[in-house]
Design a protein around this motif. Structure first.
Motif, PDB file in Angstrom:
ATOM      1  N   ASP A  26      41.937  27.916  40.643  1.00 59.74           N
ATOM      2  CA  ASP A  26      41.474  27.906  39.251  1.00 59.74           C
ATOM      3  C   ASP A  26      41.922  29.145  38.481  1.00 59.74           C
ATOM      4  OD1 ASP A  26      39.895  29.652  40.707  1.00 59.74           O
ATOM      5  OD2 ASP A  26      38.096  29.253  39.534  1.00 59.74           O
ATOM      6  N   THR A  27      42.960  29.817  38.959  1.00 60.78           N
ATOM      7  CA  THR A  27      43.501  30.986  38.265  1.00 60.78           C
ATOM      8  C   THR A  27      44.863  30.637  37.706  1.00 60.78           C
ATOM      9  OG1 THR A  27      42.341  32.433  39.804  1.00 60.78           O
ATOM     10  CG2 THR A  27      44.067  33.430  38.467  1.00 60.78           C
TER      11      THR A  27
ATOM     12  N   VAL B 163      38.075  21.841  37.015  1.00 59.83           N
ATOM     13  CA  VAL B 163      37.814  22.374  38.355  1.00 59.83           C
ATOM     14  C   VAL B 163      36.505  21.859  38.938  1.00 59.83           C
ATOM     15  CG1 VAL B 163      37.308  24.483  39.643  1.00 59.83           C
ATOM     16  CG2 VAL B 163      39.256  24.422  38.070  1.00 59.83           C
ATOM     17  N   ASP B 164      35.415  21.889  38.161  1.00 65.12           N
ATOM     18  CA  ASP B 164      34.112  21.445  38.679  1.00 65.12           C
ATOM     19  C   ASP B 164      34.156  19.981  39.102  1.00 65.12           C
ATOM     20  OD1 ASP B 164      32.940  23.923  38.352  1.00 65.12           O
ATOM     21  OD2 ASP B 164      32.128  23.464  36.372  1.00 65.12           O
TER      22      ASP B 164
ATOM     23  N   ARG C  51      36.135  27.122  45.309  1.00 68.49           N
ATOM     24  CA  ARG C  51      36.855  27.590  44.134  1.00 68.49           C
ATOM     25  C   ARG C  51      37.515  28.942  44.495  1.00 68.49           C
ATOM     26  NH1 ARG C  51      35.256  26.863  38.528  1.00 68.49           N
ATOM     27  NH2 ARG C  51      33.349  25.943  39.376  1.00 68.49           N
ATOM     28  N   TRP C  52      38.814  29.050  44.245  1.00 70.42           N
ATOM     29  CA  TRP C  52      39.561  30.239  44.625  1.00 70.42           C
ATOM     30  C   TRP C  52      38.994  31.509  43.989  1.00 70.42           C
ATOM     31  CZ3 TRP C  52      42.160  33.070  47.640  1.00 70.42           C
ATOM     32  CH2 TRP C  52      43.033  34.063  47.204  1.00 70.42           C
ATOM     33  N   SER C  53      38.638  31.472  42.715  1.00 67.19           N
ATOM     34  CA  SER C  53      38.183  32.680  42.030  1.00 67.19           C
ATOM     35  C   SER C  53      36.806  33.155  42.507  1.00 67.19           C
ATOM     36  CB  SER C  53      38.151  32.459  40.520  1.00 67.19           C
ATOM     37  OG  SER C  53      37.177  31.493  40.180  1.00 67.19           O
ATOM     38  N   ASP C  54      36.073  32.291  43.204  1.00 68.07           N
ATOM     39  CA  ASP C  54      34.757  32.675  43.723  1.00 68.07           C
ATOM     40  C   ASP C  54      34.855  33.421  45.048  1.00 68.07           C
ATOM     41  OD1 ASP C  54      33.445  31.588  41.589  1.00 68.07           O
ATOM     42  OD2 ASP C  54      32.889  29.726  42.607  1.00 68.07           O
TER      43      ASP C  54
ATOM     44  N   VAL D   3      40.423  24.869  45.563  1.00 67.46           N
ATOM     45  CA  VAL D   3      40.771  24.511  44.184  1.00 67.46           C
ATOM     46  C   VAL D   3      41.225  25.785  43.479  1.00 67.46           C
ATOM     47  CG1 VAL D   3      40.029  23.456  42.036  1.00 67.46           C
ATOM     48  CG2 VAL D   3      39.120  22.620  44.210  1.00 67.46           C
TER      49      VAL D   3
ATOM     50  N   LEU E 233      35.945  19.739  42.489  1.00 67.19           N
ATOM     51  CA  LEU E 233      35.063  20.186  43.578  1.00 67.19           C
ATOM     52  C   LEU E 233      34.021  19.122  43.927  1.00 67.19           C
ATOM     53  CD1 LEU E 233      34.491  23.867  42.380  1.00 67.19           C
ATOM     54  CD2 LEU E 233      35.633  23.190  44.506  1.00 67.19           C
TER      55      LEU E 233
ATOM     56  N   LEU F 117      42.473  23.669  33.708  1.00 64.05           N
ATOM     57  CA  LEU F 117      41.471  24.388  34.496  1.00 64.05           C
ATOM     58  C   LEU F 117      40.044  23.948  34.198  1.00 64.05           C
ATOM     59  CD1 LEU F 117      42.931  28.008  34.542  1.00 64.05           C
ATOM     60  CD2 LEU F 117      43.264  26.147  36.176  1.00 64.05           C
TER      61      LEU F 117
END
Length: 417
Positions: A310-311, A278-279, A294-297, A308, A282, A275
């Motif tokens: 990221d969880t 991730v950056d 980003r999925w968590s955003d 992406v 992106l 994880l």
């Protein structure tokens, strides 16, 4: 199936030396674990489990203890749990592992009748406390992670043990041959040893195993990964999807190249194995002209080309949404990841040429159950025809259940003596 030697037999010299060595380091064990904790390598709430200190109660009734070192091994054991408990609903199962990430994976993919603890360090005090507290009726070791001291201590208590899903390649055999007398002493404690394939069986015999059966990998019969229905309902209108998971740079590059040609037709989900990358993913996607989030955003209202993921522990979500998965690690020296998690959720498998870590699994799928691709264009072609691939893969998976049910029955016999 063989009968284990007398539990009161004399400890071999190699085992005596090993136990003496681990006894000498035992006073330093808490300090070692605290150092790992400070580096984020241990669970802050549960690291004491590795000293043999339980964090939950032992359930009443017969208890089977299964051990797998990390995430993949723990998730694969769930299939064996299901098969054994379907035949013996009174069974409780304790699953142990070593990697901190495995506890998260287990929590996200629970299975009825099981609890998780971390395996104690292989020192006399820690392993003794673990065995005295849990008092398992059967111990099962997965793949190649045998801890000689606790194996010996369990045998000395009359606890039958087995090694399942065993996998030992030539390189691993060479490392273990340096301490072959120690490994032979541990293997002699096993009532049953079952390997994934013939090469492993021969390598285990070279280490001193007397009998080794072969019934293939446990991974095809593992229950599907956990669902995330609310998230899936939120995402479904954005489909269709395809996924690259667990991803690494080499396969991501091909997935992104393919997605540039599929822009506007499908959404690509990249679920990186690490994880912390991730950056970088992106940035790469955006540099290639793809919109990425980003999925968590939280996702924007407008469509994106790449999500992406990221969880950690949500592969069950992405495999359910996608109709095909490019399995990561199959284009580099990672040598592949598990294809069966995707197949169990109706996801067609596409993979690269490097699959040594799952060679027998991909060989079983080679007759139309998975698609080999070596370029972005071949990935796109595979995405255009997934129906036949999914059907063939599911038929292959179904055939594995009979083989593993027979293995489960052999293991249950050990509990009853």
């Amino acid at each position: 199936m063989r009968t284990v030697a007398d539990p009161h037999r004399t400890m071999p010299r190699a085992m005596r030396f090993y136990r003496t060595s681990t006894r000498l380091i035992e006073p330093f064990a808490p300090r070692i674990l605290r150092s790992r904790l400070a580096k984020g390598k241990e669970d802050p709430d549960r690291w004491h489990e590795k000293l043999g200190q339980p964090s939950t109660g032992r359930p009443n009734g017969p208890l089977v203890w299964m051990h797998g070192v990390g995430v993949g091994e723990v998730l694969a054991l769930r299939g064996l749990v299901s098969l054994m408990r379907s035949a013996r609903p009174d069974l409780n199962v304790l699953i142990t592992s070593s990697a901190a990430s495995s506890a998260t994976a287990f929590a996200n993919n629970p299975i009825e009748g099981t609890i998780h603890q971390f395996l104690p360090l292989d020192t006399p005090k820690a392993s003794g406390a673990f065995l005295d507290y849990w008092q398992p009726n059967l111990g099962i070791w997965a793949e190649q992670d045998l801890w000689p001291g606790i194996v010996w201590d369990a045998a000395a208590r009359g606890i039958p043990q087995a090694m399942v899903n065993a996998r030992l390649n030539g390189a691993a055999l060479a490392k273990r041959q340096r301490a072959h007398k120690l490994y032979k002493a541990a293997l002699d404690c096993m009532s049953l040893i079952d390997a994934q394939e013939d090469d492993t069986a021969q390598n285990l015999k070279a280490l001193g195993a007397a009998e080794v059966s072969v019934s293939g990998s446990l991974k095809p019969v593992a229950p599907p990964l956990a669902d995330w229905p609310e998230a899936r309902a939120q995402l479904a209108p954005r489909g269709p999807f395809w996924v690259n998971a667990p991803s690494h740079p080499a396969d991501e590059a091909l997935a992104i190249a393919a997605q540039k040609q599929l822009k506007g037709q499908r959404t690509l989900v990249i679920a990186p194995r690490l994880l912390g990358r991730v950056d970088d993913i992106l940035t790469t996607c955006r540099a290639e002209g793809l919109t990425a989030a980003r999925w968590s955003d939280g996702l924007p209202d407008t469509a994106v080309d790449v999500i992406v993921a990221d969880t950690f522990g949500q592969l069950g979500l992405w495999y359910r949404l996608a109709d095909a998965a490019l399995i990561g690690g199959t284009f580099s020296d990672i040598e592949g990841h598990n294809p069966w998690e995707a197949i169990a959720l109706g996801c067609a498998v596409i993979h690269g040429p490097r699959t040594a870590n799952f060679a027998n699994d991909y060989a079983a799928l080679s007759d139309g159950g998975a698609t080999l691709a070596t370029s972005a264009q071949e990935i796109i072609a595979a995405l255009a025809d997934t129906t036949r691939t999914r059907a063939k893969a599911e038929a292959t998976r179904s055939a594995e259940f009979d083989r593993k049910a027979a293995l489960a029955a052999r293991l249950l016999e050990l509990i009853d003596g």
